[in-house]
Design an enzyme around this catalytic site. Structure first.
Site, PDB file in Angstrom:
ATOM      1  N   GLU A 174       9.600   5.140  -0.690  1.00 58.78           N
ATOM      2  CA  GLU A 174      10.416   5.421   0.502  1.00 58.78           C
ATOM      3  C   GLU A 174      11.326   4.252   0.882  1.00 58.78           C
ATOM      4  O   GLU A 174      12.428   4.455   1.393  1.00 58.78           O
ATOM      5  CB  GLU A 174       9.539   5.790   1.696  1.00 58.78           C
ATOM      6  CG  GLU A 174       8.882   7.155   1.587  1.00 58.78           C
ATOM      7  CD  GLU A 174       7.508   7.079   0.935  1.00 58.78           C
ATOM      8  OE1 GLU A 174       7.183   6.024   0.347  1.00 58.78           O
ATOM      9  OE2 GLU A 174       6.763   8.073   1.015  1.00 58.78           O
ATOM     10  N   LYS A 186       5.559  18.336  12.890  1.00 65.04           N
ATOM     11  CA  LYS A 186       5.505  19.442  11.948  1.00 65.04           C
ATOM     12  C   LYS A 186       5.665  20.788  12.658  1.00 65.04           C
ATOM     13  O   LYS A 186       6.285  21.705  12.128  1.00 65.04           O
ATOM     14  CB  LYS A 186       4.180  19.411  11.181  1.00 65.04           C
ATOM     15  CG  LYS A 186       4.171  20.429  10.049  1.00 65.04           C
ATOM     16  CD  LYS A 186       2.960  20.342   9.164  1.00 65.04           C
ATOM     17  CE  LYS A 186       3.143  21.304   7.990  1.00 65.04           C
ATOM     18  NZ  LYS A 186       1.954  21.358   7.141  1.00 65.04           N
ATOM     19  N   MET A 245      16.359 -18.991  -5.932  1.00 63.01           N
ATOM     20  CA  MET A 245      16.805 -19.571  -4.664  1.00 63.01           C
ATOM     21  C   MET A 245      15.674 -20.351  -4.006  1.00 63.01           C
ATOM     22  O   MET A 245      15.886 -21.436  -3.457  1.00 63.01           O
ATOM     23  CB  MET A 245      17.321 -18.468  -3.741  1.00 63.01           C
ATOM     24  CG  MET A 245      18.016 -18.972  -2.504  1.00 63.01           C
ATOM     25  SD  MET A 245      19.423 -20.045  -2.870  1.00 63.01           S
ATOM     26  CE  MET A 245      20.789 -18.896  -2.798  1.00 63.01           C
ATOM     27  N   PHE A 272      -4.696  12.724   9.968  1.00 64.77           N
ATOM     28  CA  PHE A 272      -4.367  12.298   8.613  1.00 64.77           C
ATOM     29  C   PHE A 272      -2.873  11.950   8.530  1.00 64.77           C
ATOM     30  O   PHE A 272      -2.041  12.727   8.976  1.00 64.77           O
ATOM     31  CB  PHE A 272      -4.718  13.401   7.611  1.00 64.77           C
ATOM     32  CG  PHE A 272      -4.342  13.038   6.198  1.00 64.77           C
ATOM     33  CD1 PHE A 272      -4.926  11.946   5.563  1.00 64.77           C
ATOM     34  CD2 PHE A 272      -3.375  13.771   5.507  1.00 64.77           C
ATOM     35  CE1 PHE A 272      -4.562  11.600   4.277  1.00 64.77           C
ATOM     36  CE2 PHE A 272      -3.013  13.426   4.215  1.00 64.77           C
ATOM     37  CZ  PHE A 272      -3.602  12.341   3.590  1.00 64.77           C
ATOM     38  N   GLN A 273      -2.572  10.824   7.969  1.00 67.71           N
ATOM     39  CA  GLN A 273      -1.210  10.316   7.823  1.00 67.71           C
ATOM     40  C   GLN A 273      -0.460  10.244   9.147  1.00 67.71           C
ATOM     41  O   GLN A 273       0.736  10.484   9.209  1.00 67.71           O
ATOM     42  CB  GLN A 273      -0.412  11.141   6.804  1.00 67.71           C
ATOM     43  CG  GLN A 273      -0.931  10.930   5.381  1.00 67.71           C
ATOM     44  CD  GLN A 273       0.001  11.455   4.307  1.00 67.71           C
ATOM     45  OE1 GLN A 273       0.724  12.418   4.534  1.00 67.71           O
ATOM     46  NE2 GLN A 273      -0.027  10.829   3.145  1.00 67.71           N
TER      47      GLN A 273
END
Lengths: 179, 596
Positions: B71, B183, B501, B133-134
């Protein structure tokens, strides 16, 4: 320095978090914060007292005004304004002190909101310094318990509220026609 | 069991879709309807449990969905898309880990003022706060990562919110906006009515610029003997390149473009000096130091540009044009501030400048000749020029070759580190929106996914992803996405075997104690390419470099090139952190004091 901000905010979930988040994100400590609905129930008015480096003061106000939920942010630290705070104080008082306590309360313009054998519950309003004194005086009489509201402030000059007008939404093609 | 219920729900939605003439639709379809009306043609995303309703309607929808492999890269790709087009890039993730993975990309877009709209799924309203959940507090977590964010729990607010999100992301100072959608909103049914109006009473946009201030600015510009234009990302965001060019030509002022502003003035333009700042050229920084009027356009006086503020442009009055009032005077006190859209302000400013041009150009001619002579002397004293070697590939040589192919026209997406600085120093950008990089946040792993986004947006353009061997490995999973969509991205890995760097700073400021910067076990790129089915090549010597790049250009699809450059090359000039910009380290120095 301590800065007093008055903020007119949309009464939406998360709006308060945006204001406090903006302050904590920059490491400013909030001294007090009050918030309540205005006459228009879709808006809230907040008074915040916050400790800010003097040179960052104007910048903080601009940052506040940048919040989309914030309709107006004003710095009321200087200029004509009234700042008040409420304190609710419970003092445990021995029998022989009761009269003295009531006398002191009267001097500070405090009201008795509850009286019992244990002592009194008192209510006082005023500016922060006056209330500090009131609390200090009461502490000399016995065990106290204090709840302070934090400052609420109002400017004595009208502050012009500039709101963005609605803008027409450009219309794209509806999804059904793209196929 | 849970999954079975989910399938049933999906079936029910499909039944609902049997009536296409009705405007009763589920939330997911309303969402897509809104996206189409925002002219979205491409979404970068990754599906999950709570975004299932959205993915179901996407299944046979004309909006393209690019399935990234992480993501974070969806957000970076959306940012690359936005960089290349100026339109909002759209990314999408599920609740919980999907949403939290987006956050780096959102902060990145915030720091660089890039318009990105992030859509995240949230657990069903009645489960919010139950540690479902999630479930994660996406709205809370992304508050400080975004210009604004929303949580939609009522389907009747969905359409309005989506359009507000696009409006906020793309207007004013652009930035990321996240919309968290539960949802039940995606699944619920509602009558869709097109949104005709955006009303955000607290969204204060100042675009026009104060007429009196603009007039005064024109006056100051003609009065100045050594005017210097400091142009930034705001020029690109506002599409004000033409106006900028007009201004610097009328005034005949030397001009620097910041890391975010490269391409704002064509690199080949005679008035362009180069990039200023920590790794800017000697001339660019000396100009900042010696000018008597600094014309700051769409910039934020970033610490990487100014160095120690007290020593920044000490002889100059400052005119600062920016759309964000909070930027005015943030780091540097300003003599003449103008809040407004830099394109609109410059249009008016140019009119005023030209009014006086006939007399003033002549009057200032001697001053300008002298000023330009000074700038030219600096350029000759310490020119910014690539280093070549017969035996090893110098990183600057690599950038020089890429620049030769690009000719100022290719899109170059860069990762973060030494290669980013060399690319900015040596690759020309003759148009805006060609240079894609993570400037403010400096997110490693940005180069490859942002190149994907830019390639999706501009399929006909040559797109390079210039990455280091460190950042490349952060974005490794996206090789599959390149293959999946046949994205024509030339991935050029500047491989020095180090986090260059960081090593450079360790060499200079930490007694050369190279701690945790050596990247051993780099994969064999030819094998890796073969595993993914990407044409690839390892280039060891300068002699192979041109042939390798030629092969990359001939490949009509992704190409991987591992360029083994000299290991210990460092980026110069360099203004050590907290140093003054006129006190550059021009070449490998003796160790300097430890920075604060």
């Amino acid at each position: 320095m301590l800065v007093t901000l008055s903020i007119l905010l949309e009464n939406k979930p998360g709006a308060l978090m945006r204001v406090t988040g903006l302050l904590s994100q920059r490491g400013y400590n909030i001294e007090s914060l009050t918030v309540a609905r205005t006459l228009d129930p879709t808006l809230s008015r907040m008074t915040i007292v916050v400790d800010v480096e003097t040179r960052l003061r104007p910048h903080l106000l601009k940052q506040m005004n940048r919040l989309i939920n914030c309709l107006q942010a004003n710095d009321l630290t200087e200029g004509p304004n009234v700042v008040r705070e409420l304190v609710l104080l419970r003092v445990r008082a021995a029998q022989e002190n009761r009269t003295a306590i009531l006398k002191e309360a009267e001097i500070f313009g405090a009201r008795v909101v509850d009286s019992s054998v244990e002592g009194f519950a008192l209510e006082a309003t005023g500016d922060g310094e006056k209330l500090d004194e009131f609390v200090a005086v009461m502490a000399t009489y016995g065990e106290i318990e204090v709840t302070r509201s934090g400052a609420v402030a109002v400017s004595l000059e009208p502050k012009k509220l500039r709101l963005s007008p609605p803008v027409p939404k450009a219309q794209g093609e509806p999804a059904g026609t793209v196929k | 069991m849970a999954f079975f219920t989910e399938e049933l729900e999906i079936k029910n939605e499909r039944l609902g879709d049997l009536e296409p003439m009705s405007n009763l639709m589920n939330g997911a379809r309303i969402l897509l309807e809104c996206l189409v009306r925002e002219n979205v043609d491409c979404i970068f995303g990754y599906p999950g449990g709570v975004t299932l309703p959205l993915y179901d309607v996407l299944y046979d929808h004309p909006i393209r969905h690019v399935l990234v492999r992480h993501e974070e890269n969806a957000a970076f790709a959306a940012s690359g898309y936005a960089h290349a087009t100026g339109k909002a890039g759209v990314c999408c993730a599920t609740s919980g880990p999907g949403a939290t993975n987006l956050t780096t990309g959102l902060v990145d877009a915030m720091m660089d003022s890039i318009p990105v709209v992030a859509l995240t799924g949230q657990v069903t309203s009645k489960l919010i706060g139950t540690d479902a959940f999630q479930e994660a507090d996406t709205f809370g977590i992304t508050r400080s990562c975004t210009k604004h964010n929303f949580l939609v729990k009522d389907i009747n607010e969905l359409a309005q919110t989506i359009h507000e999100a696009f409006y906020i992301a793309t207007t004013g100072r652009p930035g990321p906006v996240l919309v968290d959608i539960t949802k039940d909103v995606l699944q619920g049914q509602a009558h869709y009515t097109p949104v005709h109006e955006i009303h955000l009473p607290g969204y204060k946009l100042v675009t026009e610029g104060h007429a009196g201030q603009i007039r005064r600015a024109a006056q100051m510009m003609w009065e100045a003997r050594r005017p210097y234009v400091y142009a930034g990302g705001g020029i690109i965001a506002a599409g004000a390149s033409g106006e900028l060019q007009d201004l610097v030509e009328t005034l005949d002022a030397p001009t620097v473009c910041t890391l975010m502003g490269l391409g704002g003035l064509p690199s080949s333009h005679p008035n362009f000096v180069s990039m200023p700042g920590m790794h800017g050229s000697y001339a660019a920084n000396m100009g900042m130091y010696e000018c008597d009027l600094l014309i700051a356009l769409g910039v934020r006086f970033d610490d990487r540009v100014t160095g120690r503020l007290a020593a920044f442009a000490p002889h100059a009055k400052v005119i600062h044009v920016d759309i964000d009032p909070a930027e005015i005077g943030k780091n540097r006190a300003v003599d003449l501030p103008i809040v407004g859209d830099v394109k609109k302000v410059l249009t008016k400013l140019n009119r005023h400048l030209k009014e006086f041009a006939p007399t003033m150009q002549e009057e200032r001619a001697a001053d300008r000749a002298e000023w330009w002579q000074t700038v030219r002397n600096w350029k000759e004293e310490h020119p910014l020029q690539p280093v070549f070697s017969a035996t090893e590939i110098k990183p600057q040589h690599l950038m020089y070759e890429i620049d030769r192919i690009s000719g100022g026209k290719a899109i170059v997406a860069s990762d973060v580190g030494q290669h980013q600085m060399w690319a900015a120093q040596f690759i020309r950008f003759d148009e805006p929106r060609l240079w894609v990089n993570s400037g403010g946040l400096g997110s490693m792993g940005y180069g490859l996914p942002s190149a994907m986004g830019a390639q999706m947006a501009c399929p006909d353009k040559t797109v390079f992803a210039i990455v280091g061997d460190g950042g490349f490995q952060m974005a490794l999973p996206e090789l599959a996405t390149l293959v999946n969509y046949g994205l024509n991205v030339k991935v050029i890995i500047m491989n020095n075997g180090y986090l260059g760097m960081v090593r450079q700073w360790q060499e200079l400021f930490y007694n050369n104690r190279k701690s945790a910067v050596e990247l051993s076990a780099f994969p064999n790129i030819e094998h890796l390419g073969a595993a993914y089915g990407i044409k690839s090549r390892i280039v060891h010597t300068p002699a192979e470099l041109q042939a390798g790049l030629k092969e990359a250009m001939e490949e009509n699809g992704p190409y991987l090139m591992d360029v083994r450059v000299s290991q210990y090359e460092n980026v110069y000039p360099m203004v050590p952190a907290g140093g003054a910009i006129n006190e550059m380290v021009l070449a490998p120095p003796q160790p300097v004091a430890v920075p604060k």
